[in-house]
Design an enzyme around this catalytic site. Structure first.
Site, PDB file in Angstrom:
ATOM      1  N   SER A  21       0.842  -1.197   0.000  1.00 29.70           N
ATOM      2  CA  SER A  21       0.000   0.000   0.000  1.00 29.70           C
ATOM      3  C   SER A  21       0.877   1.247   0.000  1.00 29.70           C
ATOM      4  CB  SER A  21      -0.935  -0.030   1.221  1.00 29.70           C
ATOM      5  OG  SER A  21      -1.922   0.959   1.098  1.00 29.70           O
ATOM      6  N   ASN A  22       0.338   2.384   0.390  1.00 29.84           N
ATOM      7  CA  ASN A  22       1.087   3.641   0.446  1.00 29.84           C
ATOM      8  C   ASN A  22       0.511   4.505   1.570  1.00 29.84           C
ATOM      9  OD1 ASN A  22      -1.027   5.540  -0.681  1.00 29.84           O
ATOM     10  ND2 ASN A  22      -0.950   4.002  -2.300  1.00 29.84           N
ATOM     11  N   PRO A  23       1.206   5.614   1.928  1.00 27.25           N
ATOM     12  CA  PRO A  23       0.778   6.358   3.131  1.00 27.25           C
ATOM     13  C   PRO A  23      -0.388   7.333   2.936  1.00 27.25           C
ATOM     14  CG  PRO A  23       3.046   6.892   2.494  1.00 27.25           C
ATOM     15  CD  PRO A  23       2.437   6.161   1.362  1.00 27.25           C
ATOM     16  N   ALA A  88      -4.925   7.270  -4.057  1.00 27.82           N
ATOM     17  CA  ALA A  88      -3.559   6.856  -4.408  1.00 27.82           C
ATOM     18  C   ALA A  88      -3.624   5.360  -4.737  1.00 27.82           C
ATOM     19  CB  ALA A  88      -2.622   7.126  -3.238  1.00 27.82           C
TER      20      ALA A  88
END
Ligand code: C5P
Length: 213
Positions: A21-23, A88
């Site tokens: 995933s991403n922040p 995102a």
């Protein structure tokens, strides 16, 4: 106006307990949804896992993976007048998802990834008079890369920002139009950018679908 907003990251599972995933916090999408609601629009929020509460009054569609988000948008987009794509989306996912939990018996492990579909580019090919706003996080050549993305994906507007805006409340943004116009918002709370995007969206509707500011 019927507005679909996407928010947050996606999660791409390699087994039942691990994912890529991403922040992304989802704050930008939630700010857009809140502002659109405040102005009396009908809002569908297609959201990955969020770090903040979704506003009451939206129709919330929860998703996890990019493919789930694509499926939800194929349903929601045809009924909408505009799409604000702040999510995102993970560009890659594990080539296969293992059922259960991968045991750590190996000293090294190779993960094979495959590309996810570009959701917004796919939708834009059949957008008709709908307005599509995209976001671009760029580590360098911010505006050049964002402009290239807007044209390649056939978006009506793109907001360029740097990786430091992930999870932040306040950031620097550049709004870019396909005809080369640009507007800089420095040190702006995400709520302020949301207000500006809604102004542009409403003006676009009032002008009968032409992207004017
Ligand atoms: O290509 P990039 O990820 O930088 O493009 C950003 C824009 O495209 C964002 O609006 C994002 O939501 C969207 N996107 C998408 N599907 C992907 C990747 C990004 O819709 N697979």
């Amino acid at each position: 106006v019927r507005i679909v907003v996407t928010a947050g990251p996606t999660r791409e599972y390699l087994d039942d307990v691990r994912f890529l995933s991403n922040p992304s916090s989802g704050r930008m999408g939630v700010a857009c949804a809140q502002e659109a609601l405040h102005r009396g629009h009908h809002v569908v929020l297609v959201a990955g896992p969020l770090e903040c509460d979704p506003p009451k009054g939206v129709r919330l569609v929860r998703v996890e993976s990019a493919r789930e988000m694509a499926r939800a948008l194929r349903r929601e987009f045809p009924r909408a007048d505009a799409l604000v794509m702040t999510a995102a989306v993970s560009d890659y996912r594990p080539a296969r998802r293992v059922r259960g939990k991968i045991k750590k018996t190996l000293r090294t492990m190779t993960l094979r990834l495959v590309r996810n579909p570009d959701i917004v580019a796919g939708l834009a090919r059949r957008k008709g008079r709908r307005l599509i706003v995209g976001f671009a996080v760029e580590a360098r050549a911010l505006e050049r890369n964002a402009l290239e993305k807007m044209r390649r994906k056939r978006l009506d507007l793109i907001v360029a920002n740097s990786p430091s805006s992930f999870g932040a409340h306040v950031a620097d943004f550049v709004i870019l139009w396909p005809d080369g116009r640009r507007e800089v918002l420095r040190g702006a709370p995400k709520r302020r950018l949301a207000r500006r995007l809604l102004d542009i969206l409403e003006a676009h509707r009032a002008a009968g679908g032409r992207t004017s500011s």
